[in-house]
Structures are given as structure tokens and as C-alpha cells.
Write a protein that holds these residues in place. Sequence first.
Motif, PDB file in Angstrom:
ATOM      1  N   SER A  56       0.852  -1.444   0.436  1.00  0.00           N
ATOM      2  CA  SER A  56       0.161   0.116  -0.121  1.00  0.00           C
ATOM      3  C   SER A  56       0.603   1.441   0.389  1.00  0.00           C
ATOM      4  N   VAL A  57       0.372   2.500  -0.320  1.00  0.00           N
ATOM      5  CA  VAL A  57       1.151   3.524  -0.466  1.00  0.00           C
ATOM      6  C   VAL A  57       1.573   3.804   1.573  1.00  0.00           C
ATOM      7  N   GLU A  58       0.948   3.456   1.992  1.00  0.00           N
ATOM      8  CA  GLU A  58       1.092   3.582   3.399  1.00  0.00           C
ATOM      9  C   GLU A  58       2.095   3.211   4.180  1.00  0.00           C
ATOM     10  N   THR A  59       2.232   1.689   3.882  1.00  0.00           N
ATOM     11  CA  THR A  59       3.210   1.236   4.082  1.00  0.00           C
ATOM     12  C   THR A  59       4.880   1.119   3.185  1.00  0.00           C
ATOM     13  N   LEU A  60       4.873   1.907   1.634  1.00  0.00           N
ATOM     14  CA  LEU A  60       6.049   2.290   1.262  1.00  0.00           C
ATOM     15  C   LEU A  60       6.258   3.314   1.959  1.00  0.00           C
ATOM     16  N   TRP A  61       5.053   4.216   2.460  1.00  0.00           N
ATOM     17  CA  TRP A  61       5.351   5.876   2.850  1.00  0.00           C
ATOM     18  C   TRP A  61       6.041   5.722   4.407  1.00  0.00           C
ATOM     19  N   ALA A  62       5.759   4.899   5.013  1.00  0.00           N
ATOM     20  CA  ALA A  62       6.699   4.546   6.117  1.00  0.00           C
ATOM     21  C   ALA A  62       7.952   4.295   5.755  1.00  0.00           C
ATOM     22  N   LEU A  63       7.899   2.681   5.216  1.00  0.00           N
ATOM     23  CA  LEU A  63       9.005   2.410   4.777  1.00  0.00           C
ATOM     24  C   LEU A  63      10.418   4.258   4.828  1.00  0.00           C
ATOM     25  N   SER A  64      10.051   4.391   3.293  1.00  0.00           N
ATOM     26  CA  SER A  64      10.569   5.933   2.877  1.00  0.00           C
ATOM     27  C   SER A  64      11.296   6.870   4.095  1.00  0.00           C
ATOM     28  N   VAL A  65      10.101   6.185   4.968  1.00  0.00           N
ATOM     29  CA  VAL A  65      10.550   7.756   6.060  1.00  0.00           C
ATOM     30  C   VAL A  65      11.573   6.649   6.863  1.00  0.00           C
ATOM     31  N   VAL A  66      11.156   5.934   7.041  1.00  0.00           N
ATOM     32  CA  VAL A  66      12.461   5.057   7.707  1.00  0.00           C
ATOM     33  C   VAL A  66      14.421   4.836   7.548  1.00  0.00           C
ATOM     34  N   LEU A  67      14.093   4.985   5.643  1.00  0.00           N
ATOM     35  CA  LEU A  67      15.344   5.035   5.521  1.00  0.00           C
ATOM     36  C   LEU A  67      15.391   6.206   4.744  1.00  0.00           C
TER      37      LEU A  67
END
Length: 190
Positions: A56-67
Motif C-alpha cells: 500500500s501507499v502507507e506501507t511504502l511511505w512508512a518505509l521511505s520515512v524510516v529509510l
Amino acid sequence: MAGQDRTRSGAPLDVIAASLRRERTRAGLSLTELARRAKISKSTLSQLEAGVGNPSVETLWALSVVLNVPFSRLVEPPRPAVQVIRAGEGPAVAAERADYVATLLASCPPNARRDLYFIAAEPGKPRESEPHMPGVVEHVVLCHGRALVGLTEEPVELGPGDYVAYPGDVSHVFQALEPRTRAVLVSEHI
């Protein structure tokens, strides 16, 4: 084919998988640690890195924030960056006590650990270097001429095409033995 499946957003899963692996490795995070920080399951992250699943967009967004990367870096294929420095161009620094000029060709990008130099040296006084930071290794490929290169106490004579690697965290030397001696030096920070 799984590599050609697309998420709801239209981004190919193989691009997302490769991007996640690349950015997680760049950040120095394990699967477990990235999943924990992004508050997703490790199995979900593992599936995404394997090119399966439907993020989901939310999953990818959370990953991009952490990375600490833009969201787009996870969903767009990387575009090759081409950098050209013509002979005689680039930031050059001359030695004080030797006819030796080092031109920086590529500095160490974030999370990489090397710098690349083009060396132009002439016979005469050698370029003597004090020890660098602990763990530095220098790699030299001689392109033209002849030179003594390596540890101050035991330099090696190099000819065109010869390669030497030596610890840069001890005193070392580069001494041109012929006019127009040219080399490529990689300073690796281990």
C-alpha cells in the motif's frame, strides 16, 4: 511473471523490491530492524524485497520515512547518472614539496567509502604522505610512466598497467621516475 506484476499505483514490483533492498543496505539496516522501525511485519518486508505482495501507499511511505529517502526513490527505477570530467578539468590540488597534482574525479557519496583521484606527477622530490585515518587502503593503477608507490619504507616500482594496494594509515609515498607519469588512485575508507 511476478517481475511484471504491478501494484495498484502502477509501480513494478521488481523496481520496488530492488529499491527496498538497495536503500535498506545503504542504511545498514537488517530486515528485522527496518520492519520494526516502519511498524510492519518482517514477513511483509521480506515479501516486498522478493518482489511479491501488493504494498500500500502507507506501507511504502512508512518505509521511505524510516529509510530517509523520498517516496519516489522506492517506486521509480533508478536513472543512471553519468558524470564526465574531461582531461585537465576538475578540482586539482598540488603538493607543496613535489611535482604532484591530484585531481578529484569522484568524491565519496553518502554511505560509500571511497574517493577517486587522477594523479599527474613528474620526477623529482617524492610525494610523501603522513598516515591517514585508521583503516584507509589506497589502490593505485599506473597509466603512464614509471613510479615508486607504496609504503615509505618499501615502495614498489610500477609501470603502465601495474596495480598496487597498501595501507594508507601508515606513511606512504608516490615518486614519479619518468616525465608525465599518470595514475588513478582510489582511497578506500574501510
